[in-house]
Design an enzyme around this catalytic site. Structure first.
Site, PDB file in Angstrom:
ATOM      1  N   LYS A  73       1.084   4.197  -3.009  1.00 18.96           N
ATOM      2  CA  LYS A  73       0.800   5.572  -2.835  1.00 18.96           C
ATOM      3  C   LYS A  73       2.081   6.544  -3.047  1.00 18.96           C
ATOM      4  CE  LYS A  73      -2.807   4.971  -2.647  1.00 18.96           C
ATOM      5  NZ  LYS A  73      -3.737   5.617  -3.288  1.00 18.96           N
TER       6      LYS A  73
ATOM      7  N   TYR B  82       0.689  -1.370   0.168  1.00 20.36           N
ATOM      8  CA  TYR B  82      -0.009  -0.102   0.043  1.00 20.36           C
ATOM      9  C   TYR B  82       0.785   1.220   0.022  1.00 20.36           C
ATOM     10  CZ  TYR B  82      -3.470   3.553   1.330  1.00 20.36           C
ATOM     11  OH  TYR B  82      -4.067   4.516   1.519  1.00 20.36           O
TER      12      TYR B  82
END
Length: 259
Positions: free
Chosen positions: A157, A153
């Site tokens: 990002k 994750y």
């Protein structure tokens, strides 16, 4: 009045942003993963111009979303909001052989950007966790690394920021920025999130529509309407290009040189 397209807008911050934009008098096109969620979204926001459907984990369906969006006409702004969180306990592989999280969070925004006419503004929803992203950009698809949902994750990002900054550099006529809503209590953020949910969607709306001089900039990273700390590697042209090159190889779609 502006026309804005928001990916991943059937609930959470995307839906909150859509509601505010509609209240401000803008025209909004929404997006849901499948027809069932799209129908639910139409009931929630019947005043929306349209709700497009497509699972962004699939390259084929992401292409379909771009085709649907293009058929409605050009947009003033596109908010790349769709994402999944860090709780996948194992590496899930999509029909295209991509890690599920990487496909949705990283590849889909690139593919949509490459396939849609450049809007006036692009907003990529990132996270403060991009600061923990791997700037080496090695093994983007997690083919060799032991799976870590949190790291995957965080990496994705960082990819969002790299894409936003690459567009800002390559398309000088487009305002392209990244932002974080903070850690807020959505399905993704979870019940323990400590940031103000009511603030979470405001920055993306502001960047998409405001004439405030602070919002009419490009190649910046924001948190709660202010520029914020960004990973220094995200500002490196070499890192931006390395991510763009990887996405071109994966999707077969070249990012246009200029808008």
């Amino acid at each position: 009045m502006a026309r804005i397209f928001i990916t991943g807008s059937s609930d959470g911050l995307g839906l909150m942003a859509a509601k505010l934009l509609l209240e401000q008098g803008h025209s909004v096109v929404l997006h849901a993963r499948n027809e069932q969620r799209a129908e639910e979204t139409r009931r929630k926001l019947p005043q929306a111009e349209a709700v497009l459907t497509g699972d962004l984990s699939s390259l084929r369906q992401t292409r379909s979303v771009a085709e649907q969006a293009n058929a409605t006409g050009r947009f003033h702004a596109v908010i790349h909001n769709a994402a999944i969180g860090y709780r996948e306990p194992k590496r899930i592989v999509t029909e295209d052989g991509l890690a599920h999280l990487f496909a949705i969070n990283s590849v889909a925004p690139y593919l949509l950007t490459a396939l849609m006419p450049a809007p006036t503004r692009l907003v990529y929803v990132s996270s403060g966790l991009h600061l923990q992203g791997d700037p080496s950009l090695q093994d983007l698809n997690w083919d060799s690394r032991p799976w870590s949902g949190h790291q995957a994750y965080s990496d994705s990002k960082l990819h969002n920021v790299l894409l936003a900054f690459a567009i800002a550099r390559r398309w000088p006529n487009v305002l392209s920025n990244a932002m974080t809503p903070g850690w807020v209590q959505t399905k993704m953020g979870g019940p323990g999130a400590s940031d103000d949910l009511e603030q979470g969607h405001l920055t993306q709306v502001w960047l998409a529509t405001s004439d405030d001089p602070a919002a009419t900039v490009t190649g910046r990273y924001f948190y709660h309407l202010r520029e914020s700390k960004v990973l220094p590697d995200a500002q490196r042209q070499e890192s931006q290009q390395k991510f763009i090159d990887a996405c071109e190889r994966i999707t077969g779609e070249r990012l246009p040189d200029a808008s």
